[in-house]
Enzyme design. Structure first.
Site: not given
Length: 257
Positions: A41-42
């Site tokens: 994930f960002d």
């Protein structure tokens, strides 16, 4: 505007398309052959950034949105400019510099104490309401989880602690560790090295359209959590799937299993 099922059928590549709660899930059949083993994930699909910018209106009533929009634009422009020029500074400093520029450009008298308070919000982020249940489900399915963010290590650690998400992530990767920013391909390579997995076995989950494009250019299967409902960037690549929240991400993974 979200793609419709008719739009999906008009694409030249063959897609398996499933409409869920107004979300089009697009999955190339070729990609489905690779088993996803890790989801990376960002920061902002997990952490809710809205309080950072909402606080600006308390400092400059009626002008908070204008200040926030210019600040956010310069923040990312500075990461790209410094990466292109080879003049690295970490994301914390770039964010503070962008705030200084935005205030000066708008002729807003922002004191050092006010700027400190605005920046401090980055260290007290909370998770989106859908984050913990989705992360629980992904972990229970056997997936390994990680972050790949432009945040500094200290920013990531503070956000994870503030959101109460300690222990959820197998890898917490900051691009600061190699002195660059996404969309530098060297940044996107970090998860493949850290997880010791080929790119085809990692699903990348960005918040911004430009990050979705960068991940696709690198070769990741990509699910864009488009919480702001913005159109994709006109860069010639598109995420394999998109949705407004992490429930849509979970549905995408179920559909491709």
């Amino acid at each position: 505007m979200p793609l419709t099922r008719r739009d999906a059928l008009g694409l030249t590549t063959t897609f398996a398309a499933t409409a869920l709660a107004g979300t089009l899930i697009r999955m190339p059949r070729a990609a489905a052959a690779a088993k996803i083993e890790a989801v990376v994930f960002d920061a902002f699909p997990i952490f809710d950034p809205r309080p950072i910018f909402a606080g600006l209106d308390k400092i400059v009533p009626g002008r908070g949105k204008t200040l926030g929009d210019l600040w956010r634009t310069r923040q990312f422009e500075y990461t790209w400019l410094r990466t292109a020029a080879g003049e690295y500074e970490d994301f914390w400093k770039i964010t503070r510099d962008a705030l200084t520029y935005a205030a000066e450009a708008l002729k807003i008298d922002l004191s050092a104490e006010q700027a400190d308070a605005v920046m401090d919000a980055y260290l007290h982020l909370k998770a989106w309401p859908d984050a913990r249940p989705a992360l629980d489900a992904l972990r229970q399915s056997g997936l390994r989880l990680g972050f790949l963010s432009n945040f500094t290590p200290a920013m990531l650690e503070a956000a994870i602690e503030s959101a109460g998400l300690q222990g959820y992530f197998d890898q917490v990767l900051s691009t600061d560790l190699i002195g660059t920013f996404k969309p530098d391909p060297n940044a996107y390579r970090m998860p493949t090295d850290a997880f010791d997995l080929p790119v085809a076995k990692i699903l990348f989950v960005p918040f911004a359209g430009w990050d979705a494009a960068g991940a696709k250019w690198f070769g990741y299967e990509t699910f864009w959590v488009n919480r702001l409902g913005t159109p994709p960037e006109a860069l010639g690549v598109h995420a394999d799937g998109s949705g407004r929240n992490l429930d849509d991400l979970a549905a995408y993974l179920r559909a491709r299993a």
